[in-house]
Scaffold this active site. Sequence first.
Site, mmCIF file in Angstrom:
data_model
loop_
_atom_site.group_PDB
_atom_site.id
_atom_site.type_symbol
_atom_site.label_atom_id
_atom_site.label_comp_id
_atom_site.label_asym_id
_atom_site.label_seq_id
_atom_site.Cartn_x
_atom_site.Cartn_y
_atom_site.Cartn_z
ATOM 1 C CG LEU A 120 -5.898 4.838 6.030
ATOM 2 C CD1 LEU A 120 -5.686 3.640 5.119
ATOM 3 C CD2 LEU A 120 -6.706 4.414 7.260
ATOM 4 C CG ASP A 121 -4.331 7.477 0.483
ATOM 5 O OD1 ASP A 121 -3.171 7.818 0.738
ATOM 6 O OD2 ASP A 121 -4.628 6.656 -0.401
ATOM 7 N NE ARG A 122 -8.787 16.030 4.244
ATOM 8 C CZ ARG A 122 -9.712 16.615 3.485
ATOM 9 N NH1 ARG A 122 -9.733 16.362 2.166
ATOM 10 N NH2 ARG A 122 -10.595 17.440 4.000
ATOM 11 N NE ARG A 178 -5.165 8.756 -4.217
ATOM 12 C CZ ARG A 178 -6.209 9.102 -3.448
ATOM 13 N NH1 ARG A 178 -6.005 9.548 -2.218
ATOM 14 N NH2 ARG A 178 -7.435 8.996 -3.894
ATOM 15 C CB SER A 191 -8.390 5.454 2.790
ATOM 16 O OG SER A 191 -8.134 5.470 1.396
#
Length: 210
Positions: free
Chosen positions: A66-68, A165, A70
């Site tokens: 999970l992106d930083r 992403r 997000s």
Amino acid sequence: MSKPPPNKRPPRRPKARRKPAARPVTPRLLAFNKPFRVLTQFTDADKRATLADYIDVPGVYPAGRLDRDSEGLLLLTNDGQLQAWITDPKHKLPKTYWAQVDGEPSPEQLDALRAGPTLKDGPTRPADVTVMSEPALWPRDPPVRYRKNVPTTWLEITIREGRNRQVRRMTAAVDLPTLRLVRVGMGDWTLGGLECGAWQELRVPERFMR
């Protein structure tokens, strides 16, 4: 002694197969509500916030990324087989996100998202996309920048693949930049009422119980 013919390599030795890691005696599965600007790893050379600042359970690691920038649902487990099952693309595990986008989407933009826009790494699979009311979420720190004359819209987006992403790139491809992104579901697991920065134990699927 005869020499091998030129340009002919000797046969390669078969690689030894790695033994699969031993299953844990007690498989564990955790749900974590990841805050904004927290990395989905336990260490960082640049001293940025990581999972170690919130989770003190030894032996668990993220099942997926999970992106930083997000937020929301992140699953962690100590079981390699369970981790592989959750992340394997062939299972097409649905992932549901709430995305706050810049602007008001037209029917054509929504249709393009549902059809699966083409990104630099190829076309995406069809997605489930619906317009939703603004959800009751925890405050983000820092908050999304408010622009008085530019409306924003919340979309619920469900995808069945996991490119880097991906949701942000999909919305950008139809000229709807994502301002805030929260994952609220993975497969049968949902964020529910889990507070931001908190984690809870989940029931491990029966097939992975010893």
